[in-house]
Enzyme design. Structure first.
Site, PDB file in Angstrom:
ATOM      1  N   HIS A  51       0.850  -1.189   0.000  1.00  0.00           N
ATOM      2  CA  HIS A  51       0.000   0.000   0.000  1.00  0.00           C
ATOM      3  C   HIS A  51       0.886   1.239   0.000  1.00  0.00           C
ATOM      4  CE1 HIS A  51      -3.838  -2.026   1.800  1.00  0.00           C
ATOM      5  NE2 HIS A  51      -3.257  -2.789   0.887  1.00  0.00           N
ATOM      6  N   GLU A  53       0.942   3.959   1.810  1.00  0.00           N
ATOM      7  CA  GLU A  53       1.446   4.412   3.111  1.00  0.00           C
ATOM      8  C   GLU A  53       2.590   3.528   3.601  1.00  0.00           C
ATOM      9  OE1 GLU A  53      -3.084   5.230   3.161  1.00  0.00           O
ATOM     10  OE2 GLU A  53      -1.731   3.727   2.334  1.00  0.00           O
ATOM     11  N   CYS A  81      -6.140   2.349   5.669  1.00  0.00           N
ATOM     12  CA  CYS A  81      -6.765   1.083   6.056  1.00  0.00           C
ATOM     13  C   CYS A  81      -6.171   0.656   7.403  1.00  0.00           C
ATOM     14  CB  CYS A  81      -6.510   0.025   4.989  1.00  0.00           C
ATOM     15  SG  CYS A  81      -4.819  -0.629   4.969  1.00  0.00           S
TER      16      CYS A  81
END
Length: 153
Positions: A51, A53, A81
């Site tokens: 992801h 991040e 998330c």
């Protein structure tokens, strides 16, 4: 501040256009200076944890040569998330700037509701949790606790 979220948006768009992953981008900043940028690379890397991040945190840590990013902020195109939020917490980042909400990304197919149920203590039917070799694993905890040169993180 608006410039930084737009860098994250551009990063997300670049990743989408190159079929690297979904519409997610992130920028990590320290003292107003960009330390790292990333976009979702789940598809290109075949890594479900790739992801934006997570990748930005990895790159910022490498750039700064430290795991503690408590003096940094993150700009991300969507509310993180649960996995990314946990990584942000482990990195010590104390300010998250985000564009869209978890509900908005769920509406286009990125639904984390099963993870939120697990975090609330519900046992999902699709995952079986089993404790195994607890005593042996507890020994590891004791070894760590008694390790004289341990470094906490």
């Amino acid at each position: 501040m608006f410039r930084l979220i737009h860098i994250a948006i551009d990063e997300a768009r670049r990743g989408m256009q190159n079929n690297h992953g979904g519409p997610f981008g992130a920028v990590i900043v320290k003292d107003g200076e960009i330390i790292a940028t990333a976009h979702n690379e789940v598809l290109s890397s075949k890594d479900p944890t790739a992801h934006a991040e997570i990748l930005a945190i990895r790159r910022a840590s490498q750039e700064l040569k430290q795991f503690d990013l408590s003096d940094c902020e993150i700009y991300t195109t969507s509310q993180p998330c649960p996995m990314c939020l946990a990584a942000i917490c482990w990195a010590g980042i104390k300010r998250i700037h985000y564009g869209t909400t978890t509900e908005e990304v769920a509406s286009i197919g990125f639904n984390d509701s099963n993870i939120y149920r697990i975090l609330k203590g519900e046992q999902p039917s699709e995952i079986e949790f089993m404790t195994i070799e607890r005593e042996a694993c507890q020994e590891l905890l004791k070894e760590w606790e008694n390790k004289p040169d341990k470094q906490m993180y």
